[in-house]
Design an enzyme around this catalytic site. Structure first.
Site, mmCIF file in Angstrom:
data_model
loop_
_atom_site.group_PDB
_atom_site.id
_atom_site.type_symbol
_atom_site.label_atom_id
_atom_site.label_comp_id
_atom_site.label_asym_id
_atom_site.label_seq_id
_atom_site.Cartn_x
_atom_site.Cartn_y
_atom_site.Cartn_z
ATOM 1 N N LYS A 188 39.961 41.049 51.742
ATOM 2 C CA LYS A 188 39.105 41.248 50.458
ATOM 3 C C LYS A 188 37.603 40.850 51.289
ATOM 4 O O LYS A 188 37.591 40.036 52.114
ATOM 5 C CB LYS A 188 39.558 40.079 49.623
ATOM 6 C CG LYS A 188 38.583 40.304 48.329
ATOM 7 C CD LYS A 188 38.958 39.312 47.200
ATOM 8 C CE LYS A 188 38.136 39.389 45.977
ATOM 9 N NZ LYS A 188 38.787 38.691 44.825
ATOM 10 N N SER A 247 39.348 40.316 40.278
ATOM 11 C CA SER A 247 38.643 41.042 41.241
ATOM 12 C C SER A 247 39.016 41.726 42.330
ATOM 13 O O SER A 247 38.340 42.328 43.201
ATOM 14 C CB SER A 247 37.548 40.094 41.475
ATOM 15 O OG SER A 247 37.932 38.768 42.337
ATOM 16 N N SER A 253 42.214 36.514 39.548
ATOM 17 C CA SER A 253 41.971 37.683 40.327
ATOM 18 C C SER A 253 42.769 38.034 41.363
ATOM 19 O O SER A 253 42.704 39.168 41.972
ATOM 20 C CB SER A 253 40.640 37.451 41.120
ATOM 21 O OG SER A 253 39.613 37.597 39.936
#
Length: 494
Positions: A79, A160, A184
């Protein structure tokens, strides 16, 4: 042999160790798949050289007769919130566009030390603020899933960690790192039919991870199944003296102790999680999950978490307040974007840089956070929210007197189409209604896929556990996984 890219973390690790394929073969296969999947917009940066470098090191070590590292032969997606030395790290924002850290986050360094390679940096909601991956400066991630109605409407992969969830679901990588502030990891995992666990706050170091809300942020793995999550979490976790919130505890052997036998365990079903207008399909899956737990030998008990209804409002005071403080560092002076209009002074530069560099959702949360921390409002909002947080923690403590883990839905709906909720921030915030309470208290929680809705989209079940008891969460997740027998995959269109 099946396509290497169909293998998960355990399959790659074990296949490499057995000599079924080389680490380079695995890295090349996944890198090629990543390069062909531009339509998903899951990767912001591709790093095949990193994956191949780690793979070649693993192959040389095996040829020399050395004991393989725990993740040798396993390339991962990272990420874009984790700082990676020499590789762009932007938190999917314009204000950090072009920023290349000279240091490595502790979590990613732990993964490289364990032998893993990096396929690239994954797209996400800007500064981890969002539930649909629509706030990224670099464009939406598109879920690999499609509805059965034939509309082909592009769907949200959740957020997210939407790039992470989309990449794992599309088999672009066997596993990925995510971060979870209010859901998330878990919500995108549910939207895309994969597994993801947020460990106890402090299990994984936050050092080198771009901050959103420091008392809530926690890294965790996202992968095809529960075992893969356990393997990755063992590599990611551990004490870090550079992080004051890091727990000085040994990392348990979560994979070795996996067991789907729930005999002697009590599974709590919180009555407050039956929210208004929850789709019948979610309710039905929850009932099915209860039966799966009972079938695994668990005792089912009803519990009450009376302050649950206040969790979301408290979260959306605390998280923006911390974001307002954390994001003050992006001022155009030290790093990242600098917008300097002609004849501008220092304050003008600050204002222009932040106005241009932050997206609308990030600005919204900074303004909310600044407001609730301002003189005259601090006690009315922030202090009250922290009191509510304490009450929610007490609810969980009382629930643990009756049960060992909690079983709930992960999200109040299946994946929605991009644009369906983006105009209504409140509707978007409600995506986190089931995941926020455990985040406020720092408890471990996991989402595992349980089935499909009538449109053929994945639905997830959430297990919440006691602090530091990731093992019970993983075990309950494994029990659901075995009984749900979720094998659905998105049909490749990208």
């Amino acid at each position: 042999m099946a396509d290497i890219t169909d293998l998960g973390v355990a399959g790659l690790r074990d296949g490499f160790r057995s000599g079924a394929f080389s680490a380079r073969e695995a890295a090349e296969a996944f890198s090629a798949k990543v390069s062909r999947a531009k339509a998903l917009n899951a990767f912001l940066v591709e790093t095949p050289d990193h994956a191949l470098g780690q793979a070649d090191a693993a192959d040389r070590a095996r040829a020399a007769g050395e004991e393989p590292k725990p993740l040798a032969g396993v390339p991962l997606g990272i990420k874009d919130l984790f700082a990676t030395r020499g590789v762009a790290t932007t938190a999917a924002s314009h204000i950090l566009e072009g920023f290349t850290p000279p240091y490595e986050s502790t979590v990613t360094q732990n993964l490289w030390n364990a032998g893993a390679g990096m396929l690239g940096k994954l797209n996400m909601d800007q500064f981890a603020m969002g539930s649909s991956n629509e706030t990224s400066y670099f464009g939406n991630v598109i879920s690999p899933w499609r509805r059965k109605d034939g509309s082909n409407a592009p769907l949200a992969p959740g957020g997210s960690s939407g790039g992470s969830s989309a990449a794992v679901a599309a088999r672009l990588c066997p596993g990925a790192t995510g971060t979870d502030t209010g859901g998330s990891i878990r919500q995108p995992a549910a939207f895309t039919g994969i597994s993801g666990i947020k460990p106890t706050y402090g299990r994984c170091s936050r050092w080198g991870t771009i901050a959103f809300a420091s008392s809530l942020d926690q890294a965790g793995p996202m992968a095809q199944d529960v075992r893969d999550c356990a393997i990755l979490l063992e590599a990611m976790a551990g004490f870090d003296p550079k992080d004051a919130t890091s727990l000085q505890l040994d990392v348990p052997r979560w994979e070795a102790n996996l067991s789907s036998d729930m005999k002697g365990k009590r599974v709590g079903v919180p009555v407050e999680y039956r929210v208004d207008n929850m789709p019948e399909e979610i309710e039905a899956l929850w009932r099915k999950g209860v039966e799966w737990m009972r079938g695994a030998g668990a005792e089912i008990v009803e519990v009450s978490l009376p302050h649950t209804k206040y969790a979301l409002p408290a979260y959306y005071i605390i998280a923006p307040a911390e974001a307002s403080s954390n994001l003050a560092r992006y001022d155009g002076v030290r790093y990242g974007l600098r917008d300097l209009p002609d004849g501008a002074g220092l304050q003008d530069m600050y204002a222009a840089t932040r106005a241009d560099g932050f997206g609308p959702e990030v600005k919204r949360r900074i303004m909310i956070g600044t407001y609730v921390l301002s003189a005259g409002f601090y006690d009315a909002y922030y202090t009250q929210a922290q009191k509510v947080r304490a009450l929610i923690a007490r609810d969980f403590e009382q629930a643990w007197e009756k049960c060992d883990v909690l079983l709930t839905p992960t999200a109040p709906s299946a994946a929605f189409a991009l644009g369906e909720k983006s105009a209504d921030p409140i509707a978007m915030y409600l995506n986190d209604v089931f995941t926020v309470p455990s985040s406020l208290v720092g408890l471990p929680a996991m989402s595992v896929p349980g089935g499909l809705d009538k449109q053929g989209l994945p639905l997830g079940l959430q297990i919440i556990g006691k602090a530091l008891d990731e093992q019970s969460v993983l075990n309950a997740g494994l029990a659901i996984e075995e009984r749900a027998d979720f094998k659905a995959r998105p049909e490749a269109w990208w």
